[in-house]
Design an enzyme around this catalytic site. Sequence first.
Site: not given
Length: 827
Positions: A512-519, A64
């Site tokens: 669960t993993v991922g955005g649930t709205g914690k912030t 190559e």
Amino acid sequence: MQILYDIVVVVLIIILMPYFLVRLIREKGFGERMKQSFGFLPKHALDKVAGKDCIWVHAASVGEIVATSPLIREFRKEFPDTPILISVVTCSGYTMANRIIDDADSIIYFPLDLPFLAANTVKKIRPRIFLPVETELWPNLLKAARRYNVAVMMVNGRISDKSVKRYQYMFSLLSDMIGTVNKFAMQSEIDASYIIQLGADPKLVAVTGNTKFDQTYTNVSTEEKKEIIEEMCLADAEGIVIAGSTHRGEEAYVLNAFAKLRAEFPKIKLIIAPRKIIRKDDIKSICEQSGFKTAFRTELKEKAAYGHDIVILDTIGELGKIYSVGDVIFVGGSLVPHGGHNILEPAAHGKAIIVGKHMFNFKDTYMLFKNRNACITAEDGKMLTSEMLELFRHPEIRHRMETTSLAIIHENQGASRRSAIILRDVLDELGKNHKTLAVPSTEAIENFQTYLFELVHGKRKKTFSGRILIAVLRFFSFIYEQLVNLKLWLYQCNILKQKKIDCYVISIGNITVGGTGKTPTSQRLAKEIRALGYKVAILNRGYRAKWHGDVGVVSDGKKLLMTAAQAGDEAFLLAKNLPDVPVLIGADRAITGRYAIEHFGIEIAILDDGYQHWQLKRNLDILLVDSINIFGNGYVLPRGTLRESLTHLNRADVCLLTKVDQAAPHSCEYIRKTLAQNNNHAMVVESIHNPKGFVEIGDWSDNIGSTGKKITEMAGCKIIAVSAIGNPASLEQTLQSIGTIIVESIRFPDHHDYTAAEITAVMRQAASRGAEAIIITDKDAVKFPRQIIEQKDRIPIYIISIEIKFKKGAEEFDRYLREHLPPLKNK
């Protein structure tokens, strides 16, 4: 398929470690190769190319690199001011590149194709474009190219019959790789048809020819040719046979033919160039057992010696030039079913060439020469002998083949120049229309989180490999779940001690993993409790923060004390939106909590994402459940997206169902039923993510609590949605619900750090799609490059302002809080 590939790569590396150790001892330069392959690139190698929009050309080994040499020459002519980086896999390729390529600014070893190594290397270099030579497609490197918006163009592309069959078993991984490439510059029509068969868009495929026709590093003057012959002590030879790139088993055929030649032409000499130099001693033994005297090339260089019949080439990178001294050339890897090697190097010298019948890896080049009678095919060892004898008995046949070989070479030159022109067109097109860039979009992005989510939720067709992967994931899920259960049991039995701080502690989290709205929920709760007269602080773990230590004060409740990079985007966002609430980061919330009590006199501590932070005793556990992605798929990581099993719902005092307005029918009923089965005491409250308005990023970054456009003002507006959040679909659904017209949705991996080049590319794409604005979340805004924010006359970039609004159960929750919070100290 990606995770299965990664597992296989890791397992192979572990299995091959003993082999690597042997090579480390035996092979010069292998230590440096391994060091760089594991990501430890020397600073001097990156100084000239890193962060300078370089052209990165990747060539695996010697073959190559030979193809790359004329390409680099043409690229330098076309882009005189652009740095050029070359990467290789093998030690021989590295040596060859340093020997024959002068126009490269840096030469490195290619990183092992592991996710973190590939991504880290691409992030360090930040090339303008990545150009794999021939079939060098590496899944994780190409995935990193997608992530960092690096364009990809295959050059001198070659796909063998064997590769076509092998690639087809890669399924989704193949489509990911093919879909990443912006342009395919293929050697021949056969190669073009193969890459299209594998899934390439025919519009992106061009036939340029083989760049090896353009190589000039092997050009040898009359004086150099004479010097080579003298160094090998072959001046008395009356004919030289060269067996190049031979494989195990072929030397026996060559030696048998050579013995018959010597019987008729006693002064003929033989040069054997094994494909792997490590076999040189074995070949010497075979030659001596056949009655021939041998010498190594390196020995003859150091000290002249005569009387040998055979020279064994034990150097790297010389074969191309040494072909010039041969009269008849046998190119190896073809009498055994390896697939052959490239015949262009001996052809460039105008030589008579013989190959075996196994030339399937170079079918197009082979057929080109065979159809013009410039290459002879030996079906077996016996035929190899007869054809060699024929060429020496009839020199006129040999001379005709030599003339034809040179004619074919001259007729097919120009592939490197054509490739350079295509590269110019690709880069110009990328500059005008970012759509061709590998910008992650709803359809295009294939980061690990997205792939895993689709796989475990059954959104991917279950292939055989997919079923195996699911089984592997389920096994690891079982182990992970048992470890989580064990840890929780140790805390419940007081074997592991929970720490306690002298204030009321509220935990907000999920399972669960991922955005649930914690912030935003932490933010809303902090405001409400602050309004009741309590001194509140938020304790955040500082995910992705560059700051490290026991206690980090992001905000003292009056001003920001850290940047988003120092604090991590979530903690910074909380601090920016809560001017009266201190925000602290640190892994141990007991330490940060005590600090907040001592320095800020807090009465209430809110643990942002604290449901699994069992180390600290809490008074109230609020569990968030995403009404869109309900409990993931019911499995624990990594088979599913649950952090712990559903039986652990029983720890919650309050269950807050988020985004209920976006949920499917009966979702809330299902959640309530599941909660009741595992928790018979928790209060259930419903909430929605309520859009408040849109704030231009320039105003948002400079001010706290800026006001902008009302929600109704954006109705009917054509926008591009950009996000790097856990649940981008929720944002897109919200934007649609308020009447915006989403012309493109660009999804980056969660917590992605934006670069100016990425956002500039997004803005170009917005212009090409006729978008009137770009919409992002405040979580994205904290990571936007300052130079983009301050740019004049750019397309408007609006942050959608979201607030948590409690719906069903709101009054009960308010009453619950007032009853359970401690008495105010000033009462």
